[in-house]
Design a protein around this motif. Sequence first.
Motif, PDB file in Angstrom:
ATOM      1  N   ARG A  72     102.855 -66.537   2.848  1.00  0.00           N
ATOM      2  CA  ARG A  72     102.556 -66.393   4.278  1.00  0.00           C
ATOM      3  C   ARG A  72     101.951 -65.024   4.559  1.00  0.00           C
ATOM      4  O   ARG A  72     102.096 -64.105   3.783  1.00  0.00           O
ATOM      5  CB  ARG A  72     103.839 -66.549   5.093  1.00  0.00           C
ATOM      6  CG  ARG A  72     104.422 -67.921   5.000  1.00  0.00           C
ATOM      7  CD  ARG A  72     105.592 -68.031   5.982  1.00  0.00           C
ATOM      8  NE  ARG A  72     106.048 -69.389   6.026  1.00  0.00           N
ATOM      9  CZ  ARG A  72     105.620 -70.289   6.899  1.00  0.00           C
ATOM     10  NH1 ARG A  72     104.737 -69.949   7.799  1.00  0.00           N
ATOM     11  NH2 ARG A  72     106.087 -71.518   6.878  1.00  0.00           N
ATOM     12  N   LEU A  73     101.298 -64.944   5.719  1.00  0.00           N
ATOM     13  CA  LEU A  73     100.785 -63.648   6.167  1.00  0.00           C
ATOM     14  C   LEU A  73     101.962 -62.743   6.489  1.00  0.00           C
ATOM     15  O   LEU A  73     102.921 -63.171   7.138  1.00  0.00           O
ATOM     16  CB  LEU A  73      99.938 -63.808   7.427  1.00  0.00           C
ATOM     17  CG  LEU A  73      98.554 -64.413   7.294  1.00  0.00           C
ATOM     18  CD1 LEU A  73      97.919 -64.533   8.668  1.00  0.00           C
ATOM     19  CD2 LEU A  73      97.672 -63.595   6.399  1.00  0.00           C
ATOM     20  N   GLU A  77      99.650 -58.053   8.132  1.00  0.00           N
ATOM     21  CA  GLU A  77      98.411 -58.808   7.993  1.00  0.00           C
ATOM     22  C   GLU A  77      98.100 -59.592   9.262  1.00  0.00           C
ATOM     23  O   GLU A  77      96.953 -59.638   9.711  1.00  0.00           O
ATOM     24  CB  GLU A  77      98.493 -59.767   6.795  1.00  0.00           C
ATOM     25  CG  GLU A  77      98.479 -59.075   5.456  1.00  0.00           C
ATOM     26  CD  GLU A  77      98.752 -60.016   4.301  1.00  0.00           C
ATOM     27  OE1 GLU A  77      98.246 -59.741   3.198  1.00  0.00           O
ATOM     28  OE2 GLU A  77      99.476 -61.015   4.486  1.00  0.00           O
ATOM     29  N   ALA A  78      99.116 -60.213   9.846  1.00  0.00           N
ATOM     30  CA  ALA A  78      98.918 -60.959  11.090  1.00  0.00           C
ATOM     31  C   ALA A  78      98.451 -60.027  12.202  1.00  0.00           C
ATOM     32  O   ALA A  78      97.566 -60.377  12.998  1.00  0.00           O
ATOM     33  CB  ALA A  78     100.206 -61.667  11.488  1.00  0.00           C
ATOM     34  N   LEU A  81      94.833 -59.117  11.519  1.00  0.00           N
ATOM     35  CA  LEU A  81      93.974 -60.261  11.830  1.00  0.00           C
ATOM     36  C   LEU A  81      93.761 -60.382  13.337  1.00  0.00           C
ATOM     37  O   LEU A  81      92.664 -60.711  13.793  1.00  0.00           O
ATOM     38  CB  LEU A  81      94.585 -61.554  11.271  1.00  0.00           C
ATOM     39  CG  LEU A  81      93.771 -62.825  11.424  1.00  0.00           C
ATOM     40  CD1 LEU A  81      92.406 -62.700  10.755  1.00  0.00           C
ATOM     41  CD2 LEU A  81      94.526 -64.009  10.849  1.00  0.00           C
ATOM     42  N   GLU A 140      91.726 -64.479   7.274  1.00  0.00           N
ATOM     43  CA  GLU A 140      91.579 -65.783   7.919  1.00  0.00           C
ATOM     44  C   GLU A 140      91.710 -66.907   6.886  1.00  0.00           C
ATOM     45  O   GLU A 140      92.347 -67.927   7.143  1.00  0.00           O
ATOM     46  CB  GLU A 140      90.232 -65.868   8.650  1.00  0.00           C
ATOM     47  CG  GLU A 140      90.044 -67.117   9.466  1.00  0.00           C
ATOM     48  CD  GLU A 140      91.037 -67.281  10.606  1.00  0.00           C
ATOM     49  OE1 GLU A 140      91.306 -68.438  10.978  1.00  0.00           O
ATOM     50  OE2 GLU A 140      91.545 -66.275  11.132  1.00  0.00           O
ATOM     51  N   LYS A 142      93.420 -66.731   4.118  1.00  0.00           N
ATOM     52  CA  LYS A 142      94.833 -66.772   3.752  1.00  0.00           C
ATOM     53  C   LYS A 142      95.644 -67.495   4.828  1.00  0.00           C
ATOM     54  O   LYS A 142      96.502 -68.315   4.525  1.00  0.00           O
ATOM     55  CB  LYS A 142      95.360 -65.353   3.548  1.00  0.00           C
ATOM     56  CG  LYS A 142      96.789 -65.306   3.042  1.00  0.00           C
ATOM     57  CD  LYS A 142      97.224 -63.888   2.746  1.00  0.00           C
ATOM     58  CE  LYS A 142      98.640 -63.845   2.220  1.00  0.00           C
ATOM     59  NZ  LYS A 142      99.087 -62.473   1.938  1.00  0.00           N
ATOM     60  N   ARG A 143      95.330 -67.223   6.099  1.00  0.00           N
ATOM     61  CA  ARG A 143      96.035 -67.888   7.207  1.00  0.00           C
ATOM     62  C   ARG A 143      95.785 -69.393   7.169  1.00  0.00           C
ATOM     63  O   ARG A 143      96.705 -70.177   7.362  1.00  0.00           O
ATOM     64  CB  ARG A 143      95.586 -67.319   8.545  1.00  0.00           C
ATOM     65  CG  ARG A 143      96.365 -67.899   9.737  1.00  0.00           C
ATOM     66  CD  ARG A 143      95.770 -67.459  11.061  1.00  0.00           C
ATOM     67  NE  ARG A 143      94.444 -67.976  11.281  1.00  0.00           N
ATOM     68  CZ  ARG A 143      94.159 -69.225  11.688  1.00  0.00           C
ATOM     69  NH1 ARG A 143      95.116 -70.081  11.892  1.00  0.00           N
ATOM     70  NH2 ARG A 143      92.921 -69.600  11.862  1.00  0.00           N
ATOM     71  N   GLU A 144      94.543 -69.805   6.882  1.00  0.00           N
ATOM     72  CA  GLU A 144      94.228 -71.229   6.819  1.00  0.00           C
ATOM     73  C   GLU A 144      94.943 -71.922   5.663  1.00  0.00           C
ATOM     74  O   GLU A 144      95.357 -73.054   5.797  1.00  0.00           O
ATOM     75  CB  GLU A 144      92.713 -71.434   6.722  1.00  0.00           C
ATOM     76  CG  GLU A 144      91.997 -71.150   8.023  1.00  0.00           C
ATOM     77  CD  GLU A 144      90.485 -71.312   7.916  1.00  0.00           C
ATOM     78  OE1 GLU A 144      89.997 -71.755   6.861  1.00  0.00           O
ATOM     79  OE2 GLU A 144      89.808 -70.983   8.896  1.00  0.00           O
TER      80      GLU A 144
END
Length: 148
Positions: A72-73, A77-78, A81, A140, A142-144
């Motif tokens: 997970r982020l 990182e979140a 982003l 992005e 990584k989030r996807e």
Amino acid sequence: HDRDFIDRVATTTIAMEGEGRATVYAGGWSDYRAQAGRTFADTAREQARAPSARPAPPRPKAPETAPPKAPRLTFEEAHRLEKLPAKIERLEAEIAKLEQLLADPDLYTREPKKFAKATEMLEDRQARLAAAEEEWLTLEEKRERVAG
């Protein structure tokens, strides 16, 4: 993929033309399509007509256990982003102002020090913009993966 983003970022597009051919086009996705003079429909028709030279590879057996989930982020990182789009916009605005300043044809002869400083600042902002866009793209993706 975000084609508008790719158009703004890409300086070169390498198209896999089939039969082992790769063609290099200057610019992003829209530039490639204009230079190649083809549409998706043309490409799809060509692929449908072309006989498959190789048999489809055998499908791998399904794993007995579920693959581990993508990491997970992190909170940091979140947060990055979330903040990167504003940073990218700010850098784009600064670049536009510097480009407008450097567009003056008499600036170099009138104020060479100002011209040199503006050129240096433009190069710095462009490098920072490229780094910020790359970081945004990485986060992005990584989030996807996590969401998908």
